[in-house]
Design an enzyme around this catalytic site. Structure first.
Site, PDB file in Angstrom:
ATOM      1  N   ASP A  86       6.051  59.478   6.302  1.00 19.38           N
ATOM      2  CA  ASP A  86       5.431  60.015   7.266  1.00 19.38           C
ATOM      3  C   ASP A  86       3.558  59.117   7.423  1.00 19.38           C
ATOM      4  O   ASP A  86       2.603  59.270   7.832  1.00 19.38           O
ATOM      5  CB  ASP A  86       4.353  61.673   7.585  1.00 19.38           C
ATOM      6  CG  ASP A  86       5.967  62.263   8.076  1.00 19.38           C
ATOM      7  OD1 ASP A  86       6.620  61.661   8.518  1.00 19.38           O
ATOM      8  OD2 ASP A  86       6.363  63.353   7.504  1.00 19.38           O
ATOM      9  N   MET A 108       9.646  60.636  13.451  1.00 19.55           N
ATOM     10  CA  MET A 108       9.631  61.506  12.746  1.00 19.55           C
ATOM     11  C   MET A 108       7.760  61.615  12.455  1.00 19.55           C
ATOM     12  O   MET A 108       6.540  60.609  13.462  1.00 19.55           O
ATOM     13  CB  MET A 108       9.786  61.632  11.572  1.00 19.55           C
ATOM     14  CG  MET A 108      11.786  61.549  11.209  1.00 19.55           C
ATOM     15  SD  MET A 108      11.744  61.819   9.747  1.00 19.55           S
ATOM     16  CE  MET A 108      13.758  62.181   9.622  1.00 19.55           C
ATOM     17  N   ARG A 158       5.287  65.101  11.470  1.00 18.78           N
ATOM     18  CA  ARG A 158       5.085  66.056  11.986  1.00 18.78           C
ATOM     19  C   ARG A 158       3.456  66.804  12.548  1.00 18.78           C
ATOM     20  O   ARG A 158       3.360  67.048  13.658  1.00 18.78           O
ATOM     21  CB  ARG A 158       5.578  67.193  10.438  1.00 18.78           C
ATOM     22  CG  ARG A 158       5.165  69.472  10.726  1.00 18.78           C
ATOM     23  CD  ARG A 158       5.770  69.989   9.642  1.00 18.78           C
ATOM     24  NE  ARG A 158       6.950  69.935   9.805  1.00 18.78           N
ATOM     25  CZ  ARG A 158       7.819  71.020  10.209  1.00 18.78           C
ATOM     26  NH1 ARG A 158       6.930  71.656  11.124  1.00 18.78           N
ATOM     27  NH2 ARG A 158       9.079  70.176  10.187  1.00 18.78           N
ATOM     28  N   GLU A 202       7.490  63.707  16.981  1.00 15.66           N
ATOM     29  CA  GLU A 202       7.911  64.887  16.888  1.00 15.66           C
ATOM     30  C   GLU A 202       7.831  66.752  16.930  1.00 15.66           C
ATOM     31  O   GLU A 202       7.583  67.058  17.241  1.00 15.66           O
ATOM     32  CB  GLU A 202       9.193  65.135  15.823  1.00 15.66           C
ATOM     33  CG  GLU A 202       8.925  65.056  13.980  1.00 15.66           C
ATOM     34  CD  GLU A 202       9.224  65.385  13.326  1.00 15.66           C
ATOM     35  OE1 GLU A 202      10.799  65.409  13.241  1.00 15.66           O
ATOM     36  OE2 GLU A 202       9.294  65.522  12.073  1.00 15.66           O
ATOM     37  N   GLN A 260      15.388  56.161  10.746  1.00 11.83           N
ATOM     38  CA  GLN A 260      14.379  55.977  10.573  1.00 11.83           C
ATOM     39  C   GLN A 260      13.857  55.905   9.103  1.00 11.83           C
ATOM     40  O   GLN A 260      13.443  54.827   8.185  1.00 11.83           O
ATOM     41  CB  GLN A 260      13.829  56.456  11.180  1.00 11.83           C
ATOM     42  CG  GLN A 260      13.029  57.404  11.383  1.00 11.83           C
ATOM     43  CD  GLN A 260      11.872  58.261  12.364  1.00 11.83           C
ATOM     44  OE1 GLN A 260      11.108  57.668  12.463  1.00 11.83           O
ATOM     45  NE2 GLN A 260      13.173  58.565  13.388  1.00 11.83           N
TER      46      GLN A 260
END
Length: 400
Positions: free
Chosen positions: A137, A182, A184, A239, A292
């Site tokens: 991330d 991805m 968050r 997401e 991923q």
């Protein structure tokens, strides 16, 4: 200082997380260190239960193979720790005479490392705690970027390119394709898909990141406009995109995971159904999901090398009496040549905090990334990893 070393892998795995593990092991075995190098089996699960395995006996060939093996070789486990758990962990470390503690993970993991460091100090137990950054991330504070991000970014940009080539085959198509990444709270991965948007293929790019509230009405108007212009589009959504009320964009309320966080995933299918149901426009969605973060075929060699060097530097700083710190990558100011050096940042400056895409790197009107963002990401995805194969398939290693 005598004693032993323990390495923990925590949180979500990446394509290159094992390089940090091997970087620490190699550095330890090539030093004058006389203790054993242990790994915590199952991450936090091993810590809480004292399930440690000796990694000192891994052969050079075994260690080398793990460098191109994705996933966490020691295993990982999501669990919400209590204050009592931290006390238990430090007591187990003390019992096994662990004096060097390396925690590979993201911002939540750095918080655990900080608590362990504080507890050891509280009871007067000499323990050197080093955080080793890992995050697809790319949301870790205190470091230019996080090992794991470069490979995931390269994978997604490649996916984007492949999708575009497929769509280009159908010249009369105006289908909407939604790619869910991805992310968050941070849109670094979604943003990486912008690296291929300059290709002239009559395909519109739109990127939506969690940092900016998602407006459903504006989104639907864009989809309708594209359809009228008979233009196909690839829409990239993180997401974790949310509306102006901080609600996740999803058809249903979401369940919680073991850490109390909303279980994300599904925004792409929801948007696809909405487009088709309300506008009657052809749409489809693509979910790379865990691929991923686990694809070694498109891993970035730069990412692999840096993950390994981060591990080696972790050992170096531990041997130089550092504790309560995380290793940080520092990018050179030289714009003509990408280079990184390594330093430390206090765990308390990293633990539980998140790093977001800078506001100026995202164009809200065009739903696209700036040139500064692309210049930031592009060097990190460079280089290819050549995988040894047998019968046409990669040969991976394992520990547990």
């Amino acid at each position: 200082m005598k004693g032993h070393c323990l390495i923990v892998q925590s949180g979500g795995p990446t394509a290159v997380i094992n390089n940090s593990l091997i970087g620490i092991i190699d550095a330890a075995l090539n030093s004058t260190f006389k203790g054993n190098v242990y790994g915590s089996v199952g991450g936090l699960h091993g810590l809480l239960n004292g399930d440690f395995m000796n990694l000192s006996h891994l052969s050079l060939e075994e260690r080398h193979r793990l460098r191109w093996t994705p996933g966490a070789a020691l295993g990982s486990w999501r669990y919400r720790l209590t204050a009592s758990d931290i006390e238990t962990i430090v007591e187990k470390l003390k019992k096994e005479d662990i004096r060097y503690f390396f925690y590979i993970g993201g911002n939540g993991s750095m918080n655990v490392a900080l608590m362990i460091d504080e507890q050891a100090k509280k009871i007067g137990y000499e323990l050197r705690v080093i955080g080793v950054p890992k995050s697809i991330d790319n949301d870790l504070m205190g470091t230019d970027h996080s090992p794991g991000f470069g490979s995931a970014a390269k994978f997604l940009a490649t996916c984007m390119l492949d999708i575009k080539m497929d769509m280009k085959s159908y010249t009369a198509s105006n289908r909407i394709t939604i790619l869910e990444t991805m992310g968050r709270h941070a849109g670094w991965l979604a943003g990486a898909c912008s690296l291929v948007e300059e290709i002239d293929d009559n395909c519109k790019h739109l990127i939506y990141v969690p940092e900016v509230p998602f407006g459903m009405n504006e989104f639907m108007k864009k989809m309708e406009s594209l359809n009228k212009e008979k233009q196909s589009a690839v829409v990239v959504v993180s997401e974790g995109i949310r509306d102006s009320n901080d609600q996740v964009i999803s058809e249903k309320s979401l369940n919680k995971d073991i850490l109390g966080r909303e279980k994300l995933g599904g925004v792409s299918s929801y948007l696809t159904d909405t487009i088709q149901g309300e506008l009657g426009i052809q749409a489809r969605y693509i979910l790379p999901s865990t691929w991923q973060r686990s694809s070694m075929l498109f891993a970035a060699k730069t990412d692999l090398v840096e993950a390994y060097e981060v591990g080696q530097k972790a050992w170096f700083y531990a041997m130089n009496n550092c504790s309560g710190v995380m290793i940080a990558l520092v990018r050179s100011d030289d714009k003509a040549s990408y280079q990184v050096s390594y330093d430390t940042v206090l765990l308390e400056e990293v633990a539980g905090k998140e790093r977001f895409v800078p506001e100026g790197w995202y164009d809200k009107e065009k739903c696209s990334m700036s040139i500064d963002f692309k210049n930031y990401v592009r060097p990190i995805i460079q280089g290819e990893v050549m995988l040894p194969t047998r019968d046409g398939l990669p040969i991976y290693g394992h520990v547990i």
